[in-house]
Design an enzyme around this catalytic site. Structure first.
Site, short mmCIF file in Angstrom:
data_model
loop_
_atom_site.label_atom_id
_atom_site.label_comp_id
_atom_site.label_asym_id
_atom_site.label_seq_id
_atom_site.Cartn_x
_atom_site.Cartn_y
_atom_site.Cartn_z
N GLU A 58 2.77 -4.57 -1.69
CA GLU A 58 2.94 -4.80 -0.25
C GLU A 58 4.40 -5.00 0.12
O GLU A 58 4.86 -4.53 1.15
CB GLU A 58 2.11 -6.02 0.20
CG GLU A 58 0.61 -5.79 0.19
CD GLU A 58 0.18 -4.67 1.14
OE1 GLU A 58 0.90 -4.39 2.10
OE2 GLU A 58 -0.88 -4.07 0.89
N TYR A 142 1.83 -11.07 7.58
CA TYR A 142 1.24 -9.80 7.13
C TYR A 142 1.00 -9.80 5.61
O TYR A 142 -0.11 -9.51 5.14
CB TYR A 142 2.14 -8.61 7.53
CG TYR A 142 1.78 -7.38 6.75
CD1 TYR A 142 0.68 -6.62 7.11
CD2 TYR A 142 2.48 -7.04 5.59
CE1 TYR A 142 0.29 -5.53 6.36
CE2 TYR A 142 2.11 -5.95 4.83
CZ TYR A 142 1.01 -5.20 5.22
OH TYR A 142 0.62 -4.13 4.46
N ASP A 160 -0.03 -4.37 10.76
CA ASP A 160 1.26 -3.74 10.43
C ASP A 160 1.43 -2.56 11.39
O ASP A 160 0.63 -2.39 12.32
CB ASP A 160 1.31 -3.29 8.96
CG ASP A 160 0.47 -2.06 8.68
OD1 ASP A 160 -0.41 -1.72 9.53
OD2 ASP A 160 0.66 -1.42 7.64
#
Ligand code: SF4
Length: 458
Positions: A58, A142, A160
């Site tokens: 990520e 996030y 996102d």
């Protein structure tokens, strides 16, 4: 979320039946269409290992294209397979591996957070979205939601850029996507939509849809699994229907205004629906932040020994823009301080002795411009060639922590920014790291000038 009294109900997902339908169709589509990516197929021995693998992927995927991440991720996981391996590596090693992906602060924070996990949390990565964001430096809402949902199955939504695009089209959210009201609303919608049984897969499916089907410029609505719930597409169909009706002859085929003037999430009356754009009317961009321009003078400083070129590189400060990366000696350009060459040579004195600088060839090269997120740097590049030999230079450059001499191949293996690569190119050298310095011969020409002469001339 936005004040419910000030927004149209159509911007939210109201019906359980519709929510169930979206979940089922999206999960089925994801199972059949998901891309085979290394972080998805990686086998983990424990949830902690899985969380680490998700976390790394990520962080890498933020602001970097999937294609550019794949190989880097594989190399990273081979070198740092567990959070402990990352924690015990030096920042230099970690940044070298990160080289080429830009936005180095992400890598620095990841390294810092790994050390915190090992040193303060017994090697255990926090398991909830709230604790992940609270405990780990660099882990925002996030990333925390991604790790918590994918690794620990926590029912939490995700937002996102891809998710914003899909949600803004599904619910026709026409306010600037980066406004506070829009941001809160996207989180509200995403938390409401996320599947109860498979939150991780659902979040990945939503992002995958944005990345591969609901793309910025040419969304493939005919292959979209959730097109029947898409209000932007519905508006396109209504527009076409209206344009082909008898009314089109009397009012140019434009659709009656269906936006509510009092709603804070509808398209603003000043920038209404544009029929040529179709579903890409959404999302709406916010105002661009002004770009600040700064000028610098840089010296690609080298000497040749045994037919190999060595370059002087200097470490940037450990905080601020491009923290801890290597660069050619660079100094802010102040026009009030006189000639650029003089300023640059004055700066080089921090690293080199008077002996080393006693005989130099200086060639001015072109100017290089590089855009960082909200800053434009203009570098006035100079090529500085020293008349010293390897022995001499090594004896004078003992400080390998803050500056050192490297070959071209070594330079490209270090953590350097894209701007440094551009500078190297501008200096007239071959950029490719695959071309060894030994194979290159360069005719040195230009005016030989000594530092003393420069300073005397002032
Ligand atoms: Fe995006 Fe088109 Fe699907 Fe709507 S129908 S979500 S615009 S791809």
């Amino acid at each position: 979320m936005a004040d419910a009294s000030a927004i149209c109900r159509s911007h939210s997902f109201e019906s359980d039946e519709e929510i169930d339908g979206i979940r089922k169709r999206l999960l089925t589509w994801y199972e059949a269409n998901k891309r085979d990516l290394p972080w998805r197929s990686r086998k983990a021995q424990s949830l902690n290992e899985k969380a680490y693998a998700v976390w790394v992927s990520e962080v890498m995927l933020q602001q970097t294209r999937v294609a550019a991440v794949i190989d880097k991720y594989k190399i990273w996981m081979k070198k740092f397979p567990a959070v402990e391996d990352l924690a015990k590596a030096s920042l230099d090693e970690v940044q070298e591996l990160w080289s080429g992906m830009g936005y180095y602060s992400r890598c620095k924070k990841l390294h810092e957070a790994a050390q915190k996990v090992v040193n303060d949390l017994n090697g255990i990565i926090p398991t909830s979205c709230e604790e992940l964001a609270k405990q780990l430096p660099g882990v925002g809402r996030y990333t925390a939601a991604a790790i918590a949902s994918i690794a620990f199955n926590e029912r939490v939504g995700i937002v996102d850029g891809n998710v914003i695009r899909v949600l803004s089209r599904l619910r026709r959210v026409g306010v600037a996507h980066n406004s506070k009201i829009a941001e809160n609303h996207f989180w509200f919608c995403s938390n409401k939509l996320v599947d109860e049984e498979c939150p991780g897969d659902f979040n990945q499916a939503l992002m995958e849809l944005g990345a591969t089907v609901c793309t910025p410029k040419s969304p493939a609505c005919s292959s979209c699994p959730v097109s029947s719930s898409c209000l932007a597409l519905k508006q396109v169909h209504e527009q076409r229907k209206f344009a082909s009706s008898k009314f089109s002859k009397t009012d140019n085929g434009s659709l009656p205004d269906i936006e509510s003037s009092g709603c804070s999430l509808c398209l603003p009356p000043t920038e209404p629906w544009d029929s040529d754009k179709g579903v890409t009317n959404f999302p709406r961009r916010g105002k661009k932040t002004a770009v600040k321009t700064e000028e610098f003078i840089s010296g690609v400083t080298s000497f040749r020994s045994n037919d190999i070129d060595y370059y002087l590189i200097v470490k940037r400060p450990s905080t601020g823009l491009l923290a801890g990366l290597w660069e050619f000696p660079t100094v802010p350009f102040l026009s009030s301080n006189g000639e650029k060459k003089i300023q640059l040579l004055g700066h080089l004195r921090k690293f080199l002795s008077e002996d080393e600088l006693s005989e130099v060839e200086i060639r001015e090269s072109k100017t290089v411009s590089h855009l960082f997120s909200h800053r434009r740097h203009i570098y006035h590049i100079h090529k500085i060639i020293l008349s010293i030999n390897h022995q001499t230079s090594q004896s004078l450059s003992k400080d390998l922590v803050h500056f050192k001499w490297v070959t071209e191949e070594e330079l490209f293996r270090l953590a350097i920014s894209a701007a440094v690569k551009k500078m190297f190119e501008a200096s007239g050298d071959i950029v490719s790291p695959n071309v060894g310095s030994k194979t290159r011969k360069r005719k040195l020409n230009g005016t030989q000038q000594s530092l003393e002469k420069f300073f005397k001339s002032k």
